[in-house]
Structure formats: C-alpha cells, structure tokens
Scaffold this motif. Sequence first.
Motif, short mmCIF file in Angstrom:
data_model
loop_
_atom_site.label_atom_id
_atom_site.label_comp_id
_atom_site.label_asym_id
_atom_site.label_seq_id
_atom_site.Cartn_x
_atom_site.Cartn_y
_atom_site.Cartn_z
N ARG A 76 6.82 15.91 24.35
CA ARG A 76 7.51 17.26 25.15
C ARG A 76 6.53 18.50 25.18
N ARG A 77 6.84 19.44 26.11
CA ARG A 77 6.29 20.65 26.05
C ARG A 77 6.80 21.43 25.24
N LEU A 78 6.15 22.55 25.05
CA LEU A 78 6.49 23.65 23.93
C LEU A 78 7.81 24.07 24.29
N LYS A 79 8.14 24.38 25.28
CA LYS A 79 9.23 25.11 25.87
C LYS A 79 10.38 24.11 25.35
N GLU A 80 10.36 22.77 25.72
CA GLU A 80 11.36 21.83 25.59
C GLU A 80 11.65 21.58 24.16
N ILE A 81 10.79 21.62 23.21
CA ILE A 81 10.68 21.50 21.72
C ILE A 81 11.69 22.59 21.32
N ALA A 82 11.03 23.99 21.64
CA ALA A 82 11.91 24.84 21.36
C ALA A 82 13.18 25.19 21.57
N GLY A 83 13.64 24.68 22.82
CA GLY A 83 14.70 24.60 23.35
C GLY A 83 15.71 23.42 23.18
N TRP A 84 15.15 22.65 22.19
CA TRP A 84 15.88 21.14 22.40
C TRP A 84 17.47 21.18 21.67
N SER A 85 17.53 22.08 20.74
CA SER A 85 18.80 22.02 20.09
C SER A 85 19.84 22.59 21.01
N ALA A 86 19.39 23.58 21.68
CA ALA A 86 20.36 24.25 22.67
C ALA A 86 20.72 23.49 24.08
N MET A 87 19.82 22.54 24.45
CA MET A 87 19.89 21.72 25.71
C MET A 87 21.31 20.82 25.46
N GLY B 89 22.71 15.80 28.52
CA GLY B 89 22.23 15.36 29.97
C GLY B 89 20.79 15.92 29.98
N GLU B 90 20.45 17.23 29.47
CA GLU B 90 19.33 17.82 29.74
C GLU B 90 18.09 17.01 28.91
N ARG B 91 18.77 16.68 27.70
CA ARG B 91 17.87 16.18 26.69
C ARG B 91 17.37 14.53 27.47
N ASP B 92 18.24 13.87 27.93
CA ASP B 92 18.23 12.61 28.56
C ASP B 92 17.21 12.71 29.84
N ALA B 93 17.23 13.60 30.47
CA ALA B 93 16.32 14.12 31.60
C ALA B 93 14.81 14.31 31.13
N VAL B 94 14.65 14.89 29.82
CA VAL B 94 13.54 14.87 29.50
C VAL B 94 12.58 13.56 28.72
N LEU B 95 13.96 13.11 28.06
CA LEU B 95 13.28 11.63 27.49
C LEU B 95 13.18 10.72 28.51
N ARG B 96 13.51 10.82 29.68
CA ARG B 96 13.14 9.76 30.90
C ARG B 96 11.84 10.18 31.16
N GLU B 97 11.50 11.37 31.07
CA GLU B 97 10.12 11.76 31.54
C GLU B 97 8.87 11.34 30.60
N LEU B 98 9.35 11.42 29.25
CA LEU B 98 8.11 11.35 28.01
C LEU B 98 7.15 9.92 28.16
N PRO B 99 7.90 8.86 28.73
CA PRO B 99 6.79 7.75 28.63
C PRO B 99 5.76 8.10 29.61
N ALA B 100 5.87 8.54 30.82
CA ALA B 100 4.85 8.97 31.68
C ALA B 100 3.65 9.80 31.07
N ARG B 101 4.27 10.93 30.13
CA ARG B 101 3.47 12.05 29.56
C ARG B 101 2.70 11.27 28.57
N ILE B 102 3.36 10.43 27.81
CA ILE B 102 2.40 9.75 26.72
C ILE B 102 1.60 8.87 27.32
#
Length: 79
Positions: free
Chosen positions: A29-40, A43-56
């Motif tokens: 995750r990006r820093l902004k995503e980590i910081a805002g995770w609990s406020a998402m 659906g927003e968290r799922d969208a980020v989760l789907r991007e993570l394998p490519a980032r890793i």
Amino acid sequence: MSYSKPIKSPCLSVCAVDGRANVCTGCGRRLKEIAGWSAMSDGERDAVLRELPARIEALGEKAQAPEEALAKIKAALGA
C-alpha cells in the motif's frame, strides 16, 4: 451491545516504505492508503486490495514476504 466487524487489512506489520516505488515493502500500500485505511469504505479497500499483487510483484526482491502478503490479500478479498 453491538460490535462492528473488523476492518480487513493486508498489513504484515513490516511497515517499511520503498522510496522509489512509494509503497510498503510488506503489503504494497501507498502511505496515503495506509493512513486513510480505516476511513475507506469496504469497496474502496477492495479496490486497493485488487491492485496490491501487481505492486508487490513490481517490488521484486525488495518485497519483504511476498507469499505471505499475497495470501493475506487473497483472504481479505474472500477469494
């Protein structure tokens, strides 16, 4: 008394950011995503989760525990 369900998270408690990629080398995750995770929203968290394998994958050898991270992401998505 009512309890809310826990927030799903890909966090591995590694918390080291790669400056070039600007993502955590543990979860991707990006820093902004980590910081805002609990406020998402879920659906927003799922969208980020789907991007993570490519980032890793893009981190290559800099990824701290890629197999563990991918398993945690898959579990968070309910896959």
